[in-house]
Design a protein around this motif. Structure first.
Motif, PDB file in Angstrom:
ATOM      1  N   ASN A 461      -2.475   4.918  -0.427  1.00  0.00           N
ATOM      2  CA  ASN A 461      -1.101   4.394  -0.520  1.00  0.00           C
ATOM      3  C   ASN A 461      -0.732   3.610   0.736  1.00  0.00           C
ATOM      4  O   ASN A 461       0.421   3.597   1.177  1.00  0.00           O
ATOM      5  CB  ASN A 461      -0.105   5.541  -0.739  1.00  0.00           C
ATOM      6  N   LYS A 464       2.153   0.983   1.638  1.00  0.00           N
ATOM      7  CA  LYS A 464       3.485   1.518   1.934  1.00  0.00           C
ATOM      8  C   LYS A 464       3.550   1.919   3.405  1.00  0.00           C
ATOM      9  O   LYS A 464       2.527   1.960   4.100  1.00  0.00           O
ATOM     10  CB  LYS A 464       3.765   2.750   1.067  1.00  0.00           C
ATOM     11  N   SER A 467       4.697   6.769   6.432  1.00  0.00           N
ATOM     12  CA  SER A 467       5.444   7.967   5.997  1.00  0.00           C
ATOM     13  C   SER A 467       5.205   8.280   4.528  1.00  0.00           C
ATOM     14  O   SER A 467       5.554   9.364   4.043  1.00  0.00           O
ATOM     15  CB  SER A 467       6.948   7.770   6.234  1.00  0.00           C
ATOM     16  N   GLU A 468       4.559   7.322   3.797  1.00  0.00           N
ATOM     17  CA  GLU A 468       4.256   7.543   2.378  1.00  0.00           C
ATOM     18  C   GLU A 468       2.747   7.605   2.119  1.00  0.00           C
ATOM     19  O   GLU A 468       2.308   7.660   0.966  1.00  0.00           O
ATOM     20  CB  GLU A 468       4.890   6.439   1.520  1.00  0.00           C
TER      21      GLU A 468
END
Length: 549
Positions: A461, A464, A467-468
């Protein structure tokens, strides 16, 4: 040792971590369902009896059990890639988060250091001096393959002597295949040493659903794209040269495609498309010449063409020619070695099949010489040494000369040739690679803390914000298939080639006609480490397109 102002500033950069790792490498582990292999399932299962079928792991913050002190070894394997030092720094910090007394040993000069018992203990001072730097000079690298029982036993002895209970191998597809073999050997012989892999290669051909990209690809492509952008600006300023630029990527064209997406050249050849269409060398030359002629007719006697390093091996007729040359030169080694260079070319022309001789005859004299003279210790043609960019520039010139005689071309054609390779392998990692690599290393520590072996560190991921990002691990066996190597079936991680039905290539294919006609160059400029996030925290065009909905 003197350091530059940039090095000093970069040393202070604190890489970001996925939320699962933000509190340390002691994590909560979520297991998925048992996995299989990408192909040849039963053969892979038979080879990896104890590690096959392990589940995909996803981490969450929340681990709390106290961890006993351990010693860990780390190896850099294969060619350099930006961010390797940050993988080691992340591993070191992750291990220290598990237990402050944990020790990390670096085996020197790659897998050879493990086999020969050459190592150094990595300390705070050593790690801090290499944070966010390019290169593999902290412990060095090498290309020794770990694949025999003798090597595995040497690894066991040397690890046991240091009290090492886990090894982290940072490398590409072959290196991680070796890591998987070592993990299987240790586990099947009840040797309590874990083995974890980390995905490295600037070529970008180690990736799948769970490994979004191999580290170093982002930085290397940005270095090359800066240079290509500079050349595009020069081409549009001087307006008198066609620049033929060869880029790294022998087995796949990911670098050429990414650099094309970043810079919008007039021509970018994708080897996988050449193979799919079974294009001849003559057809490739004809297509380039057509673009040159069309631009010339519009008053533009200049341009930029990108060529992947491995193109020559994707052209079916050239692949056959090289195979025939390998056999011919090996079977007549003594006789050929005694010949003058020019006589070797005549010998090849006289003894190749009619079809291959015809192809060979179309090649520039310098390339013919290379094919006959530059051979490796096994007698094979050294394809990586072939100056494909020079070959195509000369062949296009010959084609345009013929077109001029037919009244189909009235312009001028002057060339400059370039090869961008080593320039990108040891650059200071981009913010993306600095963060991604640090996370991969820290995540490897979490896999060790979770008691796993035969896994590859996975951070997903990544288009992004950090933090994601999703941290976890995948069994290396699920990336395996069987390939024929040197006459034997071998388990290997399947290389990820450019997918012609994938979004990055589809976008490129939709734009290349426009880029060929127009001068639509983009100038990315140098990697930016400081400033607005939209300038500093970029991800590759490839990754953005692949992850787009």
């Amino acid at each position: 040792m003197s350091i530059s102002p940039l090095q000093k500033a970069r040393a202070a950069y604190a890489p970001k971590l996925p939320p699962a790792l933000a509190g340390g490498a002691n994590v909560k582990v979520n297991e998925g369902v048992p996995t299989t292999a990408v192909a040849d399932v039963e053969k892979i299962r038979a080879i990896f009896k104890t590690t096959f079928g392990s589940p995909v792991l996803t981490f969450e913050a929340g681990g709390s059990a106290a961890a006993k002190a351990i010693n860990v070894g780390v190896i850099l394997s294969g060619g350099q890639a930006p961010g390797g030092h940050n993988v080691i720094a992340g591993l070191y910090d992750g291990l220290k988060s598990l237990n402050k007394t944990n020790k990390l040993y670096g085996f020197l000069k790659g897998p050879d250091g493990l086999v020969k018992d050459e190592y150094m203990e990595l300390t705070d001072a050593i790690i801090d001096a290499h944070r966010n730097t390019g290169g593999f000079d902290m412990i060095g690298s090498g290309r020794t393959k770990l694949e025999t029982d003798e090597q595995f036993e040497a690894a066991r002895r040397h690890c046991e002597a240091l009290g090492i209970s886990a090894l982290v191998i940072i490398g590409g597809d072959d290196s991680n295949t070796n890591a998987c073999m070592l993990a299987e050997y240790f586990k099947s012989h009840s040797i309590p040493i874990q083995v974890i892999g980390c995905p490295k290669t600037i070529d970008g051909d180690l990736k799948n659903e769970w490994i979004e990209t191999s580290f170093g690809f982002d930085t290397a492509c940005r270095v090359y794209s800066e240079l290509i952008g500079n050349i595009g600006r020069d081409a549009n300023s001087a307006k008198k040269y066609w620049h033929f630029i060869k880029l790294m990527g022998r087995s796949a064209s990911h670098i050429a495609l990414e650099c094309a997406l970043q810079t919008q050249p007039n021509i970018a050849i994708i080897s996988e498309e050449v193979a799919e269409k079974k294009m001849t060398l003559g057809q490739i030359v004809d297509e380039i010449a057509a673009v040159v002629a069309a631009r010339s007719a519009a008053g533009m006697n200049f341009g930029v063409a990108l060529i992947p390093e491995g193109l020559i091996e994707f052209v079916p007729e050239i692949k056959v020619l090289i195979s025939e040359l390998n056999d011919l030169l090996a079977a007549n080694a003594e006789k050929v070695d005694a010949m003058e260079k020019a006589d070797k070319v005549k010998f090849a022309l006289a003894n190749l099949t009619k079809e291959s001789a015809a192809v060979f005859a179309t090649l520039p004299a310098g390339i013919q010489m290379q094919l006959c003279n530059d051979r490796d210790p096994h007698g094979n043609v050294q394809v990586s040494l072939i100056e494909t960019e020079k070959m195509l520039a000369e062949m296009v010139a010959t084609k345009l000369k013929a077109m001029k005689a037919e009244g189909k071309f009235n312009g001028k054609f002057s060339t400059q040739v370039h090869f961008f390779g080593y320039e990108g392998r040891c650059a200071a990692p981009s913010n993306y690679d600095a963060d991604y690599c640090y996370s991969l290393g820290y995540n490897a520590a979490a896999l060790i803390g979770a008691g796993r072996t035969g896994y590859m560190s996975s951070v997903r991921n990544t288009t992004k914000p950090a933090s994601e990002w999703i941290a976890g691990g995948i069994p290396i066996t699920m990336m395996m298939n069987i390939e024929r190597r040197h006459g034997h079936d071998k388990p290997v991680i399947r290389k990820a080639l450019v997918e012609l039905d994938g979004k990055p290539f589809a976008f490129f294919a939709s734009k290349r006609g426009e880029w060929a006609k127009e001068t639509a160059y983009v100038y990315p400029g140098p990697i930016q480490y400081f400033g607005p996030s939209e300038v500093c925290d970029l991800v590759t065009k490839t990754l953005m397109l692949e992850q787009s909905k």
